[in-house]
Design an enzyme around this catalytic site. Structure first.
Site, PDB file in Angstrom:
ATOM      1  N   TRP A  54     -18.735 -17.170 -13.714  1.00  0.00           N
ATOM      2  CA  TRP A  54     -18.965 -17.933 -12.484  1.00  0.00           C
ATOM      3  C   TRP A  54     -17.872 -17.727 -11.437  1.00  0.00           C
ATOM      4  O   TRP A  54     -18.025 -18.137 -10.292  1.00  0.00           O
ATOM      5  CB  TRP A  54     -18.985 -19.438 -12.835  1.00  0.00           C
ATOM      6  CG  TRP A  54     -17.829 -19.795 -13.732  1.00  0.00           C
ATOM      7  CD1 TRP A  54     -17.847 -19.850 -15.098  1.00  0.00           C
ATOM      8  CD2 TRP A  54     -16.478 -20.053 -13.347  1.00  0.00           C
ATOM      9  NE1 TRP A  54     -16.581 -20.124 -15.586  1.00  0.00           N
ATOM     10  CE2 TRP A  54     -15.725 -20.255 -14.528  1.00  0.00           C
ATOM     11  CE3 TRP A  54     -15.816 -20.132 -12.115  1.00  0.00           C
ATOM     12  CZ2 TRP A  54     -14.346 -20.525 -14.511  1.00  0.00           C
ATOM     13  CZ3 TRP A  54     -14.457 -20.400 -12.108  1.00  0.00           C
ATOM     14  CH2 TRP A  54     -13.744 -20.595 -13.296  1.00  0.00           C
TER      15      TRP A  54
ATOM     16  N   LYS B  13     -27.745 -12.016 -17.350  1.00  0.00           N
ATOM     17  CA  LYS B  13     -27.523 -13.409 -17.751  1.00  0.00           C
ATOM     18  C   LYS B  13     -26.254 -13.886 -17.042  1.00  0.00           C
ATOM     19  O   LYS B  13     -25.151 -13.459 -17.362  1.00  0.00           O
ATOM     20  CB  LYS B  13     -27.321 -13.483 -19.283  1.00  0.00           C
ATOM     21  CG  LYS B  13     -27.201 -14.914 -19.808  1.00  0.00           C
ATOM     22  CD  LYS B  13     -25.763 -15.283 -20.056  1.00  0.00           C
ATOM     23  CE  LYS B  13     -25.547 -16.697 -20.512  1.00  0.00           C
ATOM     24  NZ  LYS B  13     -25.775 -17.729 -19.467  1.00  0.00           N
ATOM     25  N   HIS B  14     -26.454 -14.763 -16.060  1.00  0.00           N
ATOM     26  CA  HIS B  14     -25.308 -15.270 -15.302  1.00  0.00           C
ATOM     27  C   HIS B  14     -24.806 -16.563 -15.953  1.00  0.00           C
ATOM     28  O   HIS B  14     -25.500 -17.165 -16.789  1.00  0.00           O
ATOM     29  CB  HIS B  14     -25.725 -15.526 -13.854  1.00  0.00           C
ATOM     30  CG  HIS B  14     -24.621 -15.268 -12.865  1.00  0.00           C
ATOM     31  ND1 HIS B  14     -23.293 -15.495 -13.159  1.00  0.00           N
ATOM     32  CD2 HIS B  14     -24.636 -14.796 -11.593  1.00  0.00           C
ATOM     33  CE1 HIS B  14     -22.548 -15.173 -12.115  1.00  0.00           C
ATOM     34  NE2 HIS B  14     -23.331 -14.742 -11.156  1.00  0.00           N
TER      35      HIS B  14
ATOM     36  N   GLU C 193     -14.899  -6.949 -20.046  1.00  0.00           N
ATOM     37  CA  GLU C 193     -13.835  -7.294 -19.093  1.00  0.00           C
ATOM     38  C   GLU C 193     -13.458  -8.740 -19.391  1.00  0.00           C
ATOM     39  O   GLU C 193     -14.195  -9.657 -19.035  1.00  0.00           O
ATOM     40  CB  GLU C 193     -14.338  -7.181 -17.643  1.00  0.00           C
ATOM     41  CG  GLU C 193     -14.792  -5.800 -17.233  1.00  0.00           C
ATOM     42  CD  GLU C 193     -13.656  -4.818 -17.079  1.00  0.00           C
ATOM     43  OE1 GLU C 193     -12.485  -5.195 -17.274  1.00  0.00           O
ATOM     44  OE2 GLU C 193     -13.945  -3.654 -16.781  1.00  0.00           O
ATOM     45  N   LEU C 194     -12.326  -8.934 -20.057  1.00  0.00           N
ATOM     46  CA  LEU C 194     -11.999 -10.276 -20.553  1.00  0.00           C
ATOM     47  C   LEU C 194     -10.819 -10.874 -19.778  1.00  0.00           C
ATOM     48  O   LEU C 194     -10.644 -10.580 -18.610  1.00  0.00           O
ATOM     49  CB  LEU C 194     -11.760 -10.214 -22.058  1.00  0.00           C
ATOM     50  CG  LEU C 194     -12.907  -9.530 -22.844  1.00  0.00           C
ATOM     51  CD1 LEU C 194     -12.585  -9.467 -24.316  1.00  0.00           C
ATOM     52  CD2 LEU C 194     -14.244 -10.207 -22.592  1.00  0.00           C
TER      53      LEU C 194
ATOM     54  N   CYS D 190      -9.314 -13.386 -13.296  1.00  0.00           N
ATOM     55  CA  CYS D 190      -8.746 -12.700 -14.466  1.00  0.00           C
ATOM     56  C   CYS D 190      -7.518 -11.895 -14.081  1.00  0.00           C
ATOM     57  O   CYS D 190      -6.575 -11.774 -14.853  1.00  0.00           O
ATOM     58  CB  CYS D 190      -9.802 -11.797 -15.093  1.00  0.00           C
ATOM     59  SG  CYS D 190     -10.507 -10.657 -13.908  1.00  0.00           S
TER      60      CYS D 190
END
Ligand code: NAP
Length: 450
Positions: free
Chosen positions: A129, A153-154, A227-228, A261
């Protein structure tokens, strides 16, 4: 049934129903059948749709921006800038994708050898989000231009943004099925990944979700890109130009209310300039206007949910109990957390060794370069680091010492369509953007002629 809420005033925005297995099946079938044609189109034909998508983004910019600000609290100007960035991304791939995807000739012992880059099929995206448009676009645009179709899937909290993204694709005239929204919850992602038509998955989000998605994909021998999180260092060397470094440091930590991030989450400042840096940095942070994200001069909005602000509060309070000192901020009202600066921070404290996904930052002094390399690398994450110095030649020789996906000199770490984006260590694997990003979801097909 679930609801979305405005984090500014905690009022309900809308109610939604997650779709069921039958609807998931219909969407995937649709996406796959459209892929059969979309993947065969020339890149020039696909470009025509991207061009009309830019028009659709322009037309809907105000609505898109306001919806993001309402659903996740991003200050309106920053929401609008996010839409502009999506358009810049489209332009970048319009200018470069043809070159990135052209066949490469290779000299072999045969008469001819080359590599083609062919689409794979339906690719699943699972997105967060915090940049509700940018994260989706930077995955979907290169993936679609490469000839794949996308089901997305958002994050549930930005379900309105998710619907608008599908709307702008439809309005731009894309064949129905090239880009499809999947209004599902996290636990339904498994059945999507396992569906035979889904060829690969890209997730941007938390380690927990990433580990789950990658292991489900691996069990079916499907590729994943993750991508964490990140806990980027921002290093100010003794020869840094503080006039450049300080405003950039403010942005690096506090834009998007710190929920990024790649935000700089741990500051390391040489002891000879520490006092001067801290004083001026504190002054500039104190001047940031916090408030209603719909106001044009607001820089710090609410965090996206009250629980996220509570998480930061716990990380800061626990660090203070362990000996950290609050120089600025440290208070919460519902989802609003005041911009916070901490000193006396050590690596065993949560504000150092956990990802702080909001507007709080420790400022830590160091004496030697070896010491700051060790401090910066002392993290489970490896997304990026910013280093401020005037000695460019010297720092270029030392870039290899940093365990990161990116090193930015005299600038905050940013995601730029022209530059590969991704991390090492627990920040994930694979790359988005640039040539690397568009080649993540293609079949690298070798052709050899004797
Ligand atoms: P999250 O909980 O992992 O959510 C991200 C997405 O994954 C959402 O769509 C979420 O859906 C879904 N999801 C949650 N649990 C899942 C599961 N078990 N299986 C499949 N999907 C699942 O992430 P977040 O906490 O909202 O986002 C913040 C994190 O994302 C931070 O760690 C941040 O650093 C990271 N992030 C990384 C990047 C990057 O580019 N490296 C960019 C932005 C954010 P629901 O909303 O329905 O739960």
């Amino acid at each position: 049934m679930f609801s979305t809420y405005n984090p500014s005033n905690l009022q309900k925005i809308s109610e939604y129903q997650y779709i069921d297995t039958t609807e998931i099946e219909n969407i995937i079938q649709k996406s796959n059948s459209v892929f059969m044609q979309w993947g065969k189109n020339s890149i020039a034909e696909r470009f025509n749709f991207i061009k009309t998508l830019i028009n659709s983004l322009t037309k809907n910019k105000d609505l898109l921006a306001k919806t993001a600000s309402r659903e996740m609290g991003k200050p309106l100007q920053q929401s609008a800038a996010e839409i502009d960035k999506c358009m810049i991304l489209c332009q970048f791939y319009l200018q470069n994708a043809d070159f990135f995807l052209k066949s490469n000739k290779i000299n072999t012992d045969g008469t001819e050898g080359y590599v083609n880059y062919e689409p794979l099929g339906v690719i699943l995206g699972v997105m967060p989000w915090n940049f509700p448009y940018w994260q989706v676009f930077r995955f979907a645009i290169p993936t679609i231009i490469a000839g794949n179709t996308v089901v997305l899937k958002h994050a549930s909290s930005v379900a309105g943004c998710a619907q608008l993204i599908e709307h702008v694709f439809a309005e731009a005239g894309f064949p129905d099925g090239v880009y499809k929204n999947l209004l599902i919850e996290g636990k339904q992602v498994k059945e999507v990944i396992e569906h035979p038509h889904i060829k690969a998955v890209s997730l941007t989000g938390s380690e927990k979700a990433g580990a789950s998605v990658a292991s489900i994909a691996a069990a079916k021998i499907k590729k994943s890109v993750l991508e964490l999180g990140g806990s980027n260092g921002l290093i100010v060397l003794k020869d840094a130009d503080l006039k450049t470094a300080i405003p950039e440091a403010v942005k690096a930590r506090f834009q998007n209310t710190g929920q990024s991030c790649i935000a700089a989450k741990r500051f390391f400042v040489h002891s000879s300039v520490y006092k001067e840096f801290l004083e001026e940095f504190t002054k500039q942070v104190a001047a940031l206007k916090m408030g209603d994200p719909m106001q044009h001069d607001t820089y710090i909005g609410p965090m996206a949910r009250v629980e996220l602000a509570e998480d930061i509060e716990k990380q800061v309070n626990k660090s203070v109990a362990m000996g950290a000192k609050i120089v600025l901020g440290g208070t919460r009202h519902n989802a609003f957390y005041t911009p916070t600066i901490l000193t006396n921070v050590t690596p065993d404290m949560p504000v150092f060794n956990e990802e702080v996904f909001g507007p709080a930052v420790p400022v830590i002094p160091f004496d030697t370069f070896e010491e700051v390399v060790a401090l910066s690398n002392n993290s489970d994450f490896g997304l990026g680091v910013s280093i401020f110095t005037t000695d460019i030649d010297a720092i270029k020789q030392k870039v290899h010492l940093f365990e990161e996906g990116a090193v930015f000199i005299n600038a905050l770490v940013k995601s730029d369509p022209a530059l590969p984006f991704g991390g090492v260590k627990r920040s994930g694997f694979g790359r988005e953007l640039a040539e690397n990003g568009i080649k993540e979801f293609v079949n690298v097909k070798t052709v050899y002629i004797k």
